[in-house]
Write an enzyme that holds these catalytic residues in place. Structure first.
Site, PDB file in Angstrom:
ATOM      1  N   GLU A 172       6.650   8.434  -2.888  1.00 24.36           N
ATOM      2  CA  GLU A 172       6.450   9.043  -4.240  1.00 24.36           C
ATOM      3  C   GLU A 172       5.013   9.383  -4.522  1.00 24.36           C
ATOM      4  O   GLU A 172       4.906  10.107  -5.501  1.00 24.36           O
ATOM      5  CB  GLU A 172       7.128   7.963  -5.062  1.00 24.36           C
ATOM      6  CG  GLU A 172       6.350   6.794  -5.255  1.00 24.36           C
ATOM      7  CD  GLU A 172       6.208   6.515  -6.746  1.00 24.36           C
ATOM      8  OE1 GLU A 172       7.472   6.773  -7.539  1.00 24.36           O
ATOM      9  OE2 GLU A 172       5.295   5.612  -7.305  1.00 24.36           O
ATOM     10  N   ASN A 173       4.096   8.803  -3.769  1.00 23.56           N
ATOM     11  CA  ASN A 173       2.740   9.427  -4.191  1.00 23.56           C
ATOM     12  C   ASN A 173       2.049  10.266  -3.088  1.00 23.56           C
ATOM     13  O   ASN A 173       0.837  10.400  -3.035  1.00 23.56           O
ATOM     14  CB  ASN A 173       1.464   8.283  -4.620  1.00 23.56           C
ATOM     15  CG  ASN A 173       2.373   7.582  -5.657  1.00 23.56           C
ATOM     16  OD1 ASN A 173       2.519   6.118  -5.694  1.00 23.56           O
ATOM     17  ND2 ASN A 173       2.310   8.137  -6.753  1.00 23.56           N
ATOM     18  N   HIS A 177      10.563  -0.980  -6.704  1.00 25.75           N
ATOM     19  CA  HIS A 177       9.443  -0.518  -7.444  1.00 25.75           C
ATOM     20  C   HIS A 177       9.014  -0.887  -8.838  1.00 25.75           C
ATOM     21  O   HIS A 177       9.700  -0.203  -9.786  1.00 25.75           O
ATOM     22  CB  HIS A 177       9.554   1.288  -7.323  1.00 25.75           C
ATOM     23  CG  HIS A 177       8.484   1.918  -7.333  1.00 25.75           C
ATOM     24  ND1 HIS A 177       7.720   1.975  -6.239  1.00 25.75           N
ATOM     25  CD2 HIS A 177       7.946   2.758  -8.317  1.00 25.75           C
ATOM     26  CE1 HIS A 177       6.627   2.748  -6.612  1.00 25.75           C
ATOM     27  NE2 HIS A 177       6.775   3.283  -7.810  1.00 25.75           N
ATOM     28  N   HIS A 202       7.860   8.093  -9.525  1.00 24.63           N
ATOM     29  CA  HIS A 202       6.797   9.485  -9.415  1.00 24.63           C
ATOM     30  C   HIS A 202       7.799  10.488  -8.709  1.00 24.63           C
ATOM     31  O   HIS A 202       7.183  11.687  -8.418  1.00 24.63           O
ATOM     32  CB  HIS A 202       5.456   9.287  -8.911  1.00 24.63           C
ATOM     33  CG  HIS A 202       4.446   8.675  -9.426  1.00 24.63           C
ATOM     34  ND1 HIS A 202       4.005   9.532 -10.957  1.00 24.63           N
ATOM     35  CD2 HIS A 202       4.010   7.754  -9.740  1.00 24.63           C
ATOM     36  CE1 HIS A 202       3.078   8.960 -11.441  1.00 24.63           C
ATOM     37  NE2 HIS A 202       2.960   7.633 -10.834  1.00 24.63           N
ATOM     38  N   HIS A 219       4.920  -0.167  -5.764  1.00 29.89           N
ATOM     39  CA  HIS A 219       4.277   0.581  -7.169  1.00 29.89           C
ATOM     40  C   HIS A 219       2.786   0.000  -7.597  1.00 29.89           C
ATOM     41  O   HIS A 219       2.224   0.685  -8.089  1.00 29.89           O
ATOM     42  CB  HIS A 219       5.152   0.214  -8.285  1.00 29.89           C
ATOM     43  CG  HIS A 219       4.953   0.612  -9.655  1.00 29.89           C
ATOM     44  ND1 HIS A 219       4.905   2.012  -9.932  1.00 29.89           N
ATOM     45  CD2 HIS A 219       4.556  -0.045 -10.839  1.00 29.89           C
ATOM     46  CE1 HIS A 219       4.364   2.427 -10.951  1.00 29.89           C
ATOM     47  NE2 HIS A 219       4.267   1.195 -11.651  1.00 29.89           N
ATOM     48  N   HIS A 253       0.425  -0.805  -5.768  1.00 26.39           N
ATOM     49  CA  HIS A 253      -0.846  -0.322  -4.723  1.00 26.39           C
ATOM     50  C   HIS A 253      -1.502  -1.621  -4.487  1.00 26.39           C
ATOM     51  O   HIS A 253      -2.552  -1.383  -3.778  1.00 26.39           O
ATOM     52  CB  HIS A 253      -1.433   0.580  -5.256  1.00 26.39           C
ATOM     53  CG  HIS A 253      -0.760   1.921  -5.481  1.00 26.39           C
ATOM     54  ND1 HIS A 253      -1.254   3.407  -5.559  1.00 26.39           N
ATOM     55  CD2 HIS A 253       0.846   1.979  -5.729  1.00 26.39           C
ATOM     56  CE1 HIS A 253      -0.203   4.188  -5.670  1.00 26.39           C
ATOM     57  NE2 HIS A 253       1.037   3.533  -5.765  1.00 26.39           N
TER      58      HIS A 253
END
Length: 263
Positions: free
Chosen positions: A37-38, A149, A66, A174, A176
């Protein structure tokens, strides 16, 4: 079966790190799940990146809040069985939150992308949604993997215990930041609070520190930019029993591009 799970891929640095790892190790795995998603400059994912990941050997792309950042992905989500939105978003949002595929050795495996509610956008309850979904999935397969997430460690741990013995693996994404609590719960479910991030650790959770620190100092909006250099892949390597779906082993992955032979 041996499964690879890769934590949130951040921008081009994350993508090149993922590719380097897969080029070297993908043949060792029966199934590969990546949170993407990133992956598009730190915010969202594009159709081209999805196709790129699949060419590299990824089986399923999970996501989170995201996933909606790039509108071009909306139609693709409707068509794809391999790119997932969080399952507990309202049902009329584009895409699917769960898929059932087969591993390299032909075993059915279900993957669920799920999103938490603590410190996150208000959406449907992940616990209650799984109460309805998992019994249906277990009629078809014994191997169920969940990407949760979520922001709060307590919510992630709670879901892990809530699903212990009902699914094969619950892992968090989520934040990180990779946590060191990988373990097998009492009823045989593999668990880790967060698998971490794939990208540059020179910044702050994948973004340039020069664009993050001023936000803490001034409380004013900032334009976040993807950090580069000192790239790492974070994830987990999981072994599941082919017959029962129980987790037999869950080990963390934390390797730099240098360790992968890329300079």
């Amino acid at each position: 079966m041996k499964i690879l799970v890769v934590g949130d891929v951040v921008g081009n640095p994350g993508r090149k790190t993922l590719k380097a790892y897969l080029d070297k190790y993908k043949k060792e795995y029966d199934f590969i799940v990546v949170n993407g998603e990133n992956s598009a400059a730190g915010f969202g994912i594009t159709v081209a990146i999805c196709e790129e990941f699949f060419q590299w050997g990824v089986d399923v792309i999970t996501s989170g809040n995201h996933i909606w950042d790039k509108k071009e992905i909306y139609d693709y989500l409707e068509r794809s069985e391999r790119v997932l939105k969080p399952y507990n978003y309202p049902k009329d949002t584009p895409g699917k939150g769960c898929t059932i595929l087969r591993t390299k050795n032909g075993v059915k495996i279900a993957v669920i992308s799920l999103q938490g509610r603590v410190f996150m956008p208000p959406i449907d309850c992940p616990f209650r949604e799984l109460d309805r979904l998992i019994p249906e999935l277990r009629k078809e397969c014994k191997h169920i993997v969940i990407d949760f997430h979520a922001e709060a460690t307590s919510e992630k741990i709670a879901l892990g215990h809530y699903l212990d013995g009902k699914v094969s693996l619950v892992y968090g994404t989520h934040t990180h930041v990779q946590t060191a609590d990988n373990r097998i719960l009492m009823e045989g479910t593999g668990y880790i609070t967060d698998v971490g991030m794939t990208g540059s650790i020179s910044g702050i959770i994948g973004m340039k520190k020069e664009s993050i620190i001023p936000k803490f100092l001034t409380a004013l909006p900032q334009r976040f930019e993807v950090a580069e250099g000192n790239e790492y892949i974070n994830g987990i390597e999981v072994i599941l029993d082919d017959e029962t779906g129980e987790c037999l082993s869950i080990e963390r992955i934390n390797k730099s591009l240098i360790e992968l032979g890329v300079f």
